[in-house]
Design an enzyme around this catalytic site. Sequence first.
Site, PDB file in Angstrom:
ATOM      1  N   GLY A  32      -5.667  -4.965  -3.751  1.00  0.00           N
ATOM      2  CA  GLY A  32      -4.711  -5.555  -2.817  1.00  0.00           C
ATOM      3  C   GLY A  32      -3.323  -5.514  -3.426  1.00  0.00           C
ATOM      4  O   GLY A  32      -3.157  -5.154  -4.602  1.00  0.00           O
ATOM      5  N   ASN A  33      -2.328  -5.850  -2.633  1.00  0.00           N
ATOM      6  CA  ASN A  33      -0.964  -5.888  -3.150  1.00  0.00           C
ATOM      7  C   ASN A  33      -0.089  -6.765  -2.263  1.00  0.00           C
ATOM      8  O   ASN A  33      -0.470  -7.092  -1.128  1.00  0.00           O
ATOM      9  CB  ASN A  33      -0.387  -4.477  -3.331  1.00  0.00           C
ATOM     10  CG  ASN A  33      -0.918  -3.502  -2.314  1.00  0.00           C
ATOM     11  OD1 ASN A  33      -0.588  -3.599  -1.145  1.00  0.00           O
ATOM     12  ND2 ASN A  33      -1.793  -2.598  -2.754  1.00  0.00           N
ATOM     13  N   SER A  48       1.174  -1.464  -9.908  1.00  0.00           N
ATOM     14  CA  SER A  48      -0.132  -0.834  -9.745  1.00  0.00           C
ATOM     15  C   SER A  48      -1.067  -1.234 -10.891  1.00  0.00           C
ATOM     16  O   SER A  48      -0.640  -1.277 -12.053  1.00  0.00           O
ATOM     17  CB  SER A  48       0.078   0.682  -9.746  1.00  0.00           C
ATOM     18  OG  SER A  48      -1.149   1.333  -9.602  1.00  0.00           O
ATOM     19  N   GLY A  49      -2.308  -1.551 -10.533  1.00  0.00           N
ATOM     20  CA  GLY A  49      -3.360  -1.712 -11.543  1.00  0.00           C
ATOM     21  C   GLY A  49      -3.248  -2.914 -12.463  1.00  0.00           C
ATOM     22  O   GLY A  49      -3.847  -2.909 -13.542  1.00  0.00           O
ATOM     23  N   SER A  77       2.995  -0.606  -6.801  1.00  0.00           N
ATOM     24  CA  SER A  77       1.724  -0.508  -6.093  1.00  0.00           C
ATOM     25  C   SER A  77       1.523   0.870  -5.467  1.00  0.00           C
ATOM     26  O   SER A  77       2.463   1.459  -4.920  1.00  0.00           O
ATOM     27  CB  SER A  77       1.714  -1.566  -4.977  1.00  0.00           C
ATOM     28  OG  SER A  77       0.717  -1.252  -4.042  1.00  0.00           O
ATOM     29  N   GLU A  79       0.200   1.446  -2.836  1.00  0.00           N
ATOM     30  CA  GLU A  79       0.372   1.347  -1.379  1.00  0.00           C
ATOM     31  C   GLU A  79       1.831   1.058  -1.003  1.00  0.00           C
ATOM     32  O   GLU A  79       2.100   0.506   0.063  1.00  0.00           O
ATOM     33  CB  GLU A  79      -0.540   0.270  -0.791  1.00  0.00           C
ATOM     34  CG  GLU A  79      -2.033   0.577  -0.845  1.00  0.00           C
ATOM     35  CD  GLU A  79      -2.481   1.785  -0.035  1.00  0.00           C
ATOM     36  OE1 GLU A  79      -1.636   2.467   0.590  1.00  0.00           O
ATOM     37  OE2 GLU A  79      -3.690   2.068  -0.048  1.00  0.00           O
ATOM     38  N   HIS A  98      -1.573  -7.320   1.448  1.00  0.00           N
ATOM     39  CA  HIS A  98      -2.672  -6.387   1.723  1.00  0.00           C
ATOM     40  C   HIS A  98      -3.880  -6.849   0.913  1.00  0.00           C
ATOM     41  O   HIS A  98      -3.779  -7.027  -0.298  1.00  0.00           O
ATOM     42  CB  HIS A  98      -2.251  -4.967   1.344  1.00  0.00           C
ATOM     43  CG  HIS A  98      -3.395  -4.014   1.193  1.00  0.00           C
ATOM     44  ND1 HIS A  98      -4.359  -3.860   2.171  1.00  0.00           N
ATOM     45  CD2 HIS A  98      -3.749  -3.181   0.193  1.00  0.00           C
ATOM     46  CE1 HIS A  98      -5.238  -2.965   1.758  1.00  0.00           C
ATOM     47  NE2 HIS A  98      -4.893  -2.551   0.565  1.00  0.00           N
ATOM     48  N   HIS A 100      -8.381  -6.817   0.339  1.00  0.00           N
ATOM     49  CA  HIS A 100      -9.671  -6.165   0.577  1.00  0.00           C
ATOM     50  C   HIS A 100     -10.682  -7.281   0.854  1.00  0.00           C
ATOM     51  O   HIS A 100     -11.786  -7.269   0.313  1.00  0.00           O
ATOM     52  CB  HIS A 100     -10.098  -5.349  -0.645  1.00  0.00           C
ATOM     53  CG  HIS A 100      -9.213  -4.178  -0.947  1.00  0.00           C
ATOM     54  ND1 HIS A 100      -9.417  -3.337  -1.999  1.00  0.00           N
ATOM     55  CD2 HIS A 100      -8.113  -3.697  -0.307  1.00  0.00           C
ATOM     56  CE1 HIS A 100      -8.471  -2.397  -2.013  1.00  0.00           C
ATOM     57  NE2 HIS A 100      -7.669  -2.603  -0.998  1.00  0.00           N
ATOM     58  N   HIS A 161     -11.500   0.121   4.374  1.00  0.00           N
ATOM     59  CA  HIS A 161     -10.571  -0.251   3.299  1.00  0.00           C
ATOM     60  C   HIS A 161     -10.299  -1.767   3.249  1.00  0.00           C
ATOM     61  O   HIS A 161     -10.725  -2.435   2.324  1.00  0.00           O
ATOM     62  CB  HIS A 161      -9.282   0.561   3.525  1.00  0.00           C
ATOM     63  CG  HIS A 161      -8.244   0.416   2.478  1.00  0.00           C
ATOM     64  ND1 HIS A 161      -7.228   1.323   2.332  1.00  0.00           N
ATOM     65  CD2 HIS A 161      -8.016  -0.540   1.542  1.00  0.00           C
ATOM     66  CE1 HIS A 161      -6.445   0.955   1.332  1.00  0.00           C
ATOM     67  NE2 HIS A 161      -6.899  -0.187   0.849  1.00  0.00           N
TER      68      HIS A 161
END
Length: 224
Positions: A32-33, A48-49, A77, A79, A98, A100, A161
């Site tokens: 997610g982000n 990211s990550g 991110s 995304e 965002h 999951h 997703h």
Amino acid sequence: MEKLLTKEQGRAAIVKMGHKLIEKHLVAGSWGNISCLTENGLIAITPSGRGYENLQTEDVVLLDKAGSVVEGERIPSSESKLHTAIYAACPEARAIIHTHSIYASALSAMHQGVPAIIEDIVQICGGRVNCAEYAICGTQDLADAAVKAMQGKKAVLLANHGAVCWGKSMEDALIVAEVLEKAAQIAIICQSSGGKVYELDAEDSTIMHNFYEAHYSKRQMGEE
Ligand SMILES: [Zn+2]
């Protein structure tokens, strides 16, 4: 509308929201982000990550509206395109979450949206939430599919997703994410029971959403 956050406030709001999403079981690990708009049209976004537990304000990256990094050492991110596309398409959006989350992801695996079956989802999201056509994560195709399927609502499901939600503030985006996940869970319970589900009328949904936007959302933000 409230004043835009400064860059520092935006970075702090993202770190705080990362902790809240873990608490509320809407994300796990680094999935997610989160992003928010800040002064000068910049977008503060999670890197990211990186897990949310130990995220520091300096890890948050600042992008311009085209998605280029303006400030920050981390990689933004994956995304980022999804976030910049939603800000471009939804002028009222000030924050995007965002996730999951499990039930929204389950409906997205069936390429189903979240039906308008409970009043709070229509009040808050604006009606039935669609599921976008499948596209690989991180691509411009995914961003375009998400914007296309949003159709004036404050959320959309991403096929196979998860979910993406926007709000007029970070708190507003969180309310959308929570209500969307709850409605997705109710939809799956109804489907599993095999009972007939009655979807709310589109016209009634619009009346309820407009009333919510005019009154309750402002009360929640302390503006009324
Ligand atoms: Zn994702």
